[in-house]
Design an enzyme around this catalytic site. Structure first.
Site, PDB file in Angstrom:
ATOM      1  N   ILE A  26       0.812  -1.147  -0.052  1.00 20.02           N
ATOM      2  CA  ILE A  26      -0.014   0.147  -0.007  1.00 20.02           C
ATOM      3  C   ILE A  26       0.825   1.306   0.027  1.00 20.02           C
ATOM      4  O   ILE A  26       0.338   2.205  -0.398  1.00 20.02           O
ATOM      5  CB  ILE A  26      -0.999   0.065   1.294  1.00 20.02           C
ATOM      6  N   SER A  48      11.972   0.577   6.557  1.00 18.64           N
ATOM      7  CA  SER A  48      11.670  -0.557   6.133  1.00 18.64           C
ATOM      8  C   SER A  48      12.624  -1.708   6.452  1.00 18.64           C
ATOM      9  O   SER A  48      14.119  -1.117   6.449  1.00 18.64           O
ATOM     10  CB  SER A  48      11.369  -0.704   4.505  1.00 18.64           C
ATOM     11  N   ARG A  49      12.348  -2.851   7.096  1.00 18.31           N
ATOM     12  CA  ARG A  49      13.340  -3.937   7.047  1.00 18.31           C
ATOM     13  C   ARG A  49      14.116  -4.238   5.864  1.00 18.31           C
ATOM     14  O   ARG A  49      15.345  -4.620   6.072  1.00 18.31           O
ATOM     15  CB  ARG A  49      12.936  -5.050   7.983  1.00 18.31           C
ATOM     16  N   LYS A 102      -5.421   2.167   7.876  1.00 16.82           N
ATOM     17  CA  LYS A 102      -6.149   1.205   8.672  1.00 16.82           C
ATOM     18  C   LYS A 102      -5.910  -0.390   8.604  1.00 16.82           C
ATOM     19  O   LYS A 102      -4.895  -0.586   7.909  1.00 16.82           O
ATOM     20  CB  LYS A 102      -7.559   1.339   7.920  1.00 16.82           C
ATOM     21  N   ASP A 180      -9.525  -7.697   7.200  1.00 14.41           N
ATOM     22  CA  ASP A 180      -8.450  -6.696   6.723  1.00 14.41           C
ATOM     23  C   ASP A 180      -9.058  -6.035   5.527  1.00 14.41           C
ATOM     24  O   ASP A 180      -9.225  -4.855   5.634  1.00 14.41           O
ATOM     25  CB  ASP A 180      -6.997  -7.496   6.257  1.00 14.41           C
TER      26      ASP A 180
HETATM   27  P1  NAP Z   1       2.715  -5.446   2.865  1.00 15.38           P
HETATM   28  O1  NAP Z   1       2.656  -5.457   1.417  1.00 15.38           O
HETATM   29  O2  NAP Z   1       2.873  -6.727   3.723  1.00 15.38           O
HETATM   30  O3  NAP Z   1       3.705  -4.553   3.593  1.00 15.38           O
HETATM   31  C1  NAP Z   1       3.689  -4.007   4.979  1.00 15.38           C
HETATM   32  C2  NAP Z   1       4.969  -3.606   5.444  1.00 15.38           C
HETATM   33  O4  NAP Z   1       5.166  -3.259   6.676  1.00 15.38           O
HETATM   34  C3  NAP Z   1       6.433  -4.080   4.652  1.00 15.38           C
HETATM   35  O5  NAP Z   1       7.133  -2.986   4.390  1.00 15.38           O
HETATM   36  C4  NAP Z   1       7.011  -4.729   5.890  1.00 15.38           C
HETATM   37  O6  NAP Z   1       8.146  -5.289   5.585  1.00 15.38           O
HETATM   38  C5  NAP Z   1       6.568  -3.733   6.819  1.00 15.38           C
HETATM   39  N1  NAP Z   1       6.744  -4.466   8.183  1.00 15.38           N
HETATM   40  C6  NAP Z   1       6.889  -4.365   9.377  1.00 15.38           C
HETATM   41  N2  NAP Z   1       6.645  -5.211  10.408  1.00 15.38           N
HETATM   42  C7  NAP Z   1       6.172  -6.182   9.848  1.00 15.38           C
HETATM   43  C8  NAP Z   1       5.798  -7.433   9.979  1.00 15.38           C
HETATM   44  N3  NAP Z   1       5.831  -7.644  11.523  1.00 15.38           N
HETATM   45  N4  NAP Z   1       5.206  -8.265   9.131  1.00 15.38           N
HETATM   46  C9  NAP Z   1       5.067  -7.933   7.987  1.00 15.38           C
HETATM   47  N5  NAP Z   1       5.660  -6.691   7.535  1.00 15.38           N
HETATM   48  C10 NAP Z   1       6.086  -5.835   8.617  1.00 15.38           C
HETATM   49  O7  NAP Z   1       1.312  -5.069   3.607  1.00 15.38           O
HETATM   50  P2  NAP Z   1       0.314  -3.966   2.980  1.00 15.38           P
HETATM   51  O8  NAP Z   1      -0.719  -4.445   1.842  1.00 15.38           O
HETATM   52  O9  NAP Z   1       1.182  -2.648   2.438  1.00 15.38           O
HETATM   53  O10 NAP Z   1      -0.734  -3.478   4.347  1.00 15.38           O
HETATM   54  C11 NAP Z   1      -0.144  -2.703   5.249  1.00 15.38           C
HETATM   55  C12 NAP Z   1      -1.153  -2.083   5.932  1.00 15.38           C
HETATM   56  O11 NAP Z   1      -1.931  -1.253   4.999  1.00 15.38           O
HETATM   57  C13 NAP Z   1      -2.257  -3.085   6.390  1.00 15.38           C
HETATM   58  O12 NAP Z   1      -2.800  -2.479   7.615  1.00 15.38           O
HETATM   59  C14 NAP Z   1      -3.419  -2.935   5.450  1.00 15.38           C
HETATM   60  O13 NAP Z   1      -4.745  -3.212   6.057  1.00 15.38           O
HETATM   61  C15 NAP Z   1      -3.391  -1.519   4.815  1.00 15.38           C
HETATM   62  N6  NAP Z   1      -3.875  -1.383   3.452  1.00 15.38           N
HETATM   63  C16 NAP Z   1      -3.492  -2.245   2.581  1.00 15.38           C
HETATM   64  C17 NAP Z   1      -4.239  -2.287   1.334  1.00 15.38           C
HETATM   65  C18 NAP Z   1      -3.652  -3.166   0.197  1.00 15.38           C
HETATM   66  O14 NAP Z   1      -4.542  -2.995  -0.871  1.00 15.38           O
HETATM   67  N7  NAP Z   1      -2.797  -3.955   0.324  1.00 15.38           N
HETATM   68  C19 NAP Z   1      -5.027  -1.149   0.896  1.00 15.38           C
HETATM   69  C20 NAP Z   1      -5.329  -0.436   2.233  1.00 15.38           C
HETATM   70  C21 NAP Z   1      -4.637  -0.478   3.182  1.00 15.38           C
HETATM   71  P3  NAP Z   1       9.763  -4.746   5.655  1.00 15.38           P
HETATM   72  O15 NAP Z   1       9.806  -3.914   6.963  1.00 15.38           O
HETATM   73  O16 NAP Z   1      10.274  -6.179   5.588  1.00 15.38           O
HETATM   74  O17 NAP Z   1       9.797  -3.945   4.387  1.00 15.38           O
END
Ligand code: NAP
Length: 318
Positions: A26, A48-49, A102, A180
């Site tokens: 996101i 970011s990690r 969110k 989610d």
């Molecule tokens: P994602 O692709 O898995 O990215 C999560 C990010 O957080 C990465 O940079 C990740 O890894 C970091 N991170 C830190 N601690 C972590 C942990 N313990 N486990 C996994 N990742 C961790 O997820 P995302 O889709 O972007 O979603 C993140 C948030 O945005 C969620 O709350 C989701 O509900 C919300 N969101 C997502 C979307 C969508 O379409 N995907 C839409 C709206 C809102 P590194 O530190 O390793 O880089």
């Protein structure tokens, strides 16, 4: 734009110096483009990690960022919900305003603590609900305010493999599972139909060996209006993010996550501007010294977990 009272001329305010925490899907799809397009923000750093953002300072964790001594005003936190509270508290301790993806935290007590901490520190806290910024939501709310509402029906069915590939955290404890995406539907429903929402009962289907549900059915009421929600994360056909509100003047339908509005056969749609709107709101809140935290959608999810009947279903593999 602010106006100089002595000259009546517009004053260009200095941009809000921002760091983004969590550079995942996101952040890349929505946050970074919205920040880059908004002159009220200047992206200074990313945390970011594993990932990095070109052209700014990059750090592995919030502690490293805060120790680096950048001139910063705010952070935008885009990590999964578990662990987000620690990041937010550290940012507030460092005097920063905070914008949260969110859901705002993993639990209601976490977000209450973050909110109290931000208020005590005089910092802005913005708990965002991006779906409330979808193109049809404000018009739906305005139309429904003049009608008698009879029923709300939510159908939110998407394919986890298509939209969240490899995101194992979603099915861990605190990952929300199908809530989610489902919490987005609840954020819209509670925005367009105002009142006392209650989860009366729920069925949660949790795959063997995982902690969070892949499907859920909720039966709710808002005052005396019945509402149902069907959430499915294994839906392979046409993807469906619909809310139908039956009223005394006929049904109102929001499709495609709130971006398409249909009333009386008349369909209205507009280009997506959810994240630009969120950043515009965050800038306004920071300038006004205000916060915006509505936990209603999170409370409904928490209540579904409290009253929900759990059924273990076959294991899920990507
Ligand atoms: P994602 O692709 O898995 O990215 C999560 C990010 O957080 C990465 O940079 C990740 O890894 C970091 N991170 C830190 N601690 C972590 C942990 N313990 N486990 C996994 N990742 C961790 O997820 P995302 O889709 O972007 O979603 C993140 C948030 O945005 C969620 O709350 C989701 O509900 C919300 N969101 C997502 C979307 C969508 O379409 N995907 C839409 C709206 C809102 P590194 O530190 O390793 O880089």
């Amino acid at each position: 734009m602010a106006v100089d009272a002595s000259t009546a001329q517009p004053v260009r305010l200095a941009p809000i110096k921002l760091a983004i925490v969590g550079v995942g899907k996101i952040a890349r799809d929505q946050h970074l483009p919205a920040i880059a397009a908004d002159p009220r923000f200047e992206l200074v750093a990313a945390v970011s990690r594993n990932a990095t953002v070109e052209g700014v300072a990059n750090y592995h964790d919030i502690g490293e960022l805060l120790a680096a001594g950048h001139e910063l005003d705010a952070v935008s936190i885009c990590t999964p919900p578990v662990g987000r509270a620690t990041i937010a508290m550290a940012a507030i301790d460092a005097g920063l305003h905070v914008m949260l993806e969110k859901p705002p935290a993993a639990t209601l007590s976490e977000i209450a603590r973050i909110e109290a901490h931000a208020a005590a520190a005089g910092r802005t806290l913005f708990a965002t609900w991006h779906s409330r910024e979808a193109a049809g939501v404000a018009a739906a709310r305005a139309w429904l305010a003049e009608r008698t509402i009879e029923r709300v029906t939510i159908d939110w069915r998407e394919d986890i493999r298509r939209w969240h590939p490899g995101q194992d955290w979603i099915l861990e404890a605190g990952g929300f599972g199908v809530f989610d995406p489902g919490i987005n539907a609840l954020s819209i429903a509670t925005e367009i139909v105002r009142g006392a929402w209650v989860v009366d009962s729920a069925d949660l289907r949790v795959p063997e060996g995982r902690m969070s549900p892949l499907a859920a059915d909720l039966r709710m009421t808002c005052g005396d209006v019945p509402a149902t929600a069907a959430f499915d994360f294994l839906h392979e056909g046409p993807q469906q993010w619909d809310i139908v509100v039956d009223t005394d003047a006929g049904p109102l339908t929001l499709r495609m996550g709130g971006s398409v509005l249909e009333i009386d056969g008349q369909v209205t749609e507009a280009p997506d501007a959810e994240y630009p709107r969120l950043y515009a709101k965050f800038a306004e809140l920071v300038r006004a010294g205000a916060s915006d935290v509505d936990v209603t959608p999170l409370r409904l999810v928490a209540d579904a977990f409290l009253v929900g009947r759990r059924e273990i279903v076959p294991a899920f593999a990507w």
